[in-house]
Design a protein around this motif. Sequence first.
Motif, PDB file in Angstrom:
ATOM      1  N   LEU A   1      -3.396   7.250  73.732  1.00 21.72           N
ATOM      2  CA  LEU A   1      -3.833   8.610  74.020  1.00 21.72           C
ATOM      3  C   LEU A   1      -2.986   9.244  75.111  1.00 21.72           C
ATOM      4  CD1 LEU A   1      -7.715   8.125  73.895  1.00 21.72           C
ATOM      5  CD2 LEU A   1      -6.282   9.275  72.198  1.00 21.72           C
ATOM      6  N   TYR A   2      -2.621   8.441  76.107  1.00 23.93           N
ATOM      7  CA  TYR A   2      -1.728   8.939  77.160  1.00 23.93           C
ATOM      8  C   TYR A   2      -0.386   9.376  76.571  1.00 23.93           C
ATOM      9  CZ  TYR A   2       1.656   8.661  80.978  1.00 23.93           C
ATOM     10  OH  TYR A   2       2.675   8.923  81.852  1.00 23.93           O
ATOM     11  N   LEU A   3       0.126   8.598  75.628  1.00 27.50           N
ATOM     12  CA  LEU A   3       1.384   8.957  74.971  1.00 27.50           C
ATOM     13  C   LEU A   3       1.241  10.277  74.228  1.00 27.50           C
ATOM     14  CD1 LEU A   3       4.246   8.419  73.906  1.00 27.50           C
ATOM     15  CD2 LEU A   3       3.201   7.005  72.100  1.00 27.50           C
ATOM     16  N   VAL A   4       0.168  10.427  73.464  1.00 29.16           N
ATOM     17  CA  VAL A   4      -0.042  11.666  72.697  1.00 29.16           C
ATOM     18  C   VAL A   4      -0.181  12.855  73.642  1.00 29.16           C
ATOM     19  CG1 VAL A   4      -1.604  12.861  71.117  1.00 29.16           C
ATOM     20  CG2 VAL A   4      -1.082  10.439  70.764  1.00 29.16           C
ATOM     21  N   LEU A   5      -0.925  12.681  74.728  1.00 28.52           N
ATOM     22  CA  LEU A   5      -1.099  13.769  75.686  1.00 28.52           C
ATOM     23  C   LEU A   5       0.226  14.147  76.341  1.00 28.52           C
ATOM     24  CD1 LEU A   5      -3.068  15.643  77.179  1.00 28.52           C
ATOM     25  CD2 LEU A   5      -3.361  13.828  78.876  1.00 28.52           C
ATOM     26  N   THR A   6       1.029  13.159  76.681  1.00 31.87           N
ATOM     27  CA  THR A   6       2.335  13.418  77.295  1.00 31.87           C
ATOM     28  C   THR A   6       3.244  14.187  76.343  1.00 31.87           C
ATOM     29  OG1 THR A   6       2.138  11.380  78.578  1.00 31.87           O
ATOM     30  CG2 THR A   6       4.313  12.359  78.420  1.00 31.87           C
ATOM     31  N   VAL A   7       3.254  13.781  75.090  1.00 35.92           N
ATOM     32  CA  VAL A   7       4.068  14.481  74.088  1.00 35.92           C
ATOM     33  C   VAL A   7       3.588  15.928  73.935  1.00 35.92           C
ATOM     34  CG1 VAL A   7       4.652  14.563  71.638  1.00 35.92           C
ATOM     35  CG2 VAL A   7       4.672  12.381  72.851  1.00 35.92           C
ATOM     36  N   ALA A   8       2.266  16.124  73.906  1.00 32.44           N
ATOM     37  CA  ALA A   8       1.718  17.476  73.745  1.00 32.44           C
ATOM     38  C   ALA A   8       2.067  18.358  74.938  1.00 32.44           C
ATOM     39  CB  ALA A   8       0.206  17.398  73.565  1.00 32.44           C
ATOM     40  N   LEU A   9       1.990  17.812  76.141  1.00 26.40           N
ATOM     41  CA  LEU A   9       2.317  18.596  77.338  1.00 26.40           C
ATOM     42  C   LEU A   9       3.800  18.937  77.377  1.00 26.40           C
ATOM     43  CD1 LEU A   9       0.141  16.765  80.024  1.00 26.40           C
ATOM     44  CD2 LEU A   9      -0.309  18.969  78.936  1.00 26.40           C
ATOM     45  N   ARG A  10       4.641  18.004  76.966  1.00 25.89           N
ATOM     46  CA  ARG A  10       6.084  18.286  76.909  1.00 25.89           C
ATOM     47  C   ARG A  10       6.382  19.365  75.869  1.00 25.89           C
ATOM     48  NH1 ARG A  10      10.901  17.573  79.816  1.00 25.89           N
ATOM     49  NH2 ARG A  10      12.637  17.335  78.367  1.00 25.89           N
ATOM     50  N   PHE A  11       5.691  19.277  74.733  1.00 28.49           N
ATOM     51  CA  PHE A  11       5.893  20.258  73.665  1.00 28.49           C
ATOM     52  C   PHE A  11       5.454  21.645  74.121  1.00 28.49           C
ATOM     53  CE2 PHE A  11       4.587  22.486  69.780  1.00 28.49           C
ATOM     54  CZ  PHE A  11       5.731  22.343  69.015  1.00 28.49           C
ATOM     55  N   ALA A  12       4.458  21.708  75.002  1.00 27.57           N
ATOM     56  CA  ALA A  12       3.972  22.996  75.489  1.00 27.57           C
ATOM     57  C   ALA A  12       4.960  23.670  76.423  1.00 27.57           C
ATOM     58  CB  ALA A  12       2.633  22.821  76.191  1.00 27.57           C
ATOM     59  N   GLY A  13       5.967  22.945  76.891  1.00 30.55           N
ATOM     60  CA  GLY A  13       6.991  23.543  77.735  1.00 30.55           C
ATOM     61  C   GLY A  13       6.522  23.905  79.133  1.00 30.55           C
ATOM     62  N   LEU A  14       5.638  23.106  79.707  1.00 34.01           N
ATOM     63  CA  LEU A  14       5.125  23.398  81.040  1.00 34.01           C
ATOM     64  C   LEU A  14       6.206  23.212  82.095  1.00 34.01           C
ATOM     65  CD1 LEU A  14       1.653  21.584  80.922  1.00 34.01           C
ATOM     66  CD2 LEU A  14       2.173  23.977  80.417  1.00 34.01           C
ATOM     67  N   ARG A  15       6.096  23.979  83.170  1.00 35.24           N
ATOM     68  CA  ARG A  15       6.990  23.799  84.291  1.00 35.24           C
ATOM     69  C   ARG A  15       6.578  22.554  85.074  1.00 35.24           C
ATOM     70  NH1 ARG A  15       7.158  29.506  87.282  1.00 35.24           N
ATOM     71  NH2 ARG A  15       8.698  28.383  88.576  1.00 35.24           N
TER      72      ARG A  15
END
Length: 272
Positions: free
Chosen positions: A155-169
């Motif tokens: 789940l941590y991996l999926v969340l990390t991928v999603a946050l990276r995909f969102a393009g957060l600063r």
Amino acid sequence: MHEERIRRLPDLDHLSTLAATVLLAFALARFIDLPPRQFGFELFDTYFGFEFNPQSLSSILIAGLTAAGARWLLREHPAAEKKNLVEHLFLPALTALVIGLPLSQIPFSPMWWVGFGLGGLLLILVLIAEYIVIDPDDVLFAPAAAGLTILSFALYLVLTVALRFAGLRLFQLIPLLAAAVGLVSLRALRLRLPLRWAYLQAGLVTLITMQVASALHYWPFTPAAFGLALLGPAYALTDLAGNLAEGEPLSQAAIEPAVVLGLIWLAAFFIN
């Protein structure tokens, strides 16, 4: 032994009621169609901007609903009166959050229904496993704890991928990642060492992993490669801390984490 196992499984009616409520919330959240709002502030000649997304907020609210429902379900365990159930609520809430984020973005299609069904099944398995590990003497404790540990890092991996995909600063990304890896590491160590809390070890895992995240943030990584690159140190350091806490010498305790770290980073390199 069979009776022992049956007694320590959650009530089927209550489990199905909770799962149905959460899934209904996911379905209703798809009808929220409000435009995102931008807001921010300026500090030391630097503008810090944020985006308020109603869909993401609904996922957070559903995660809170799941945590409350999980507490209601887990209180029925015979050993629940002697334990603080807060530690058992994090993973169900994280599961709901990780399920809800992609479901709020994917349009209605057969793929959405597949994700909806698999998400519901995953949530049920997490709730059953959390119910079992309330009692360390349960005959199913070891496989349930191993499954929860693997799932928490997935789940941590999926969340990390999603946050990276969102393009957060970076200033937006680091607090979210730090909270996720800190709680995942702390939960994994608690499952491995059920008689103690490893706050210091989890804090060190978080600190080192966030240093890696800060260094890799500006590299041209794909979301999947970025997630794997951060999963490696998070898992390896947590495993190392668990080995050392169990009394293994450093030279022996570091072998498996080093191998796992190398394999995960190699996979990240090829994916990128």
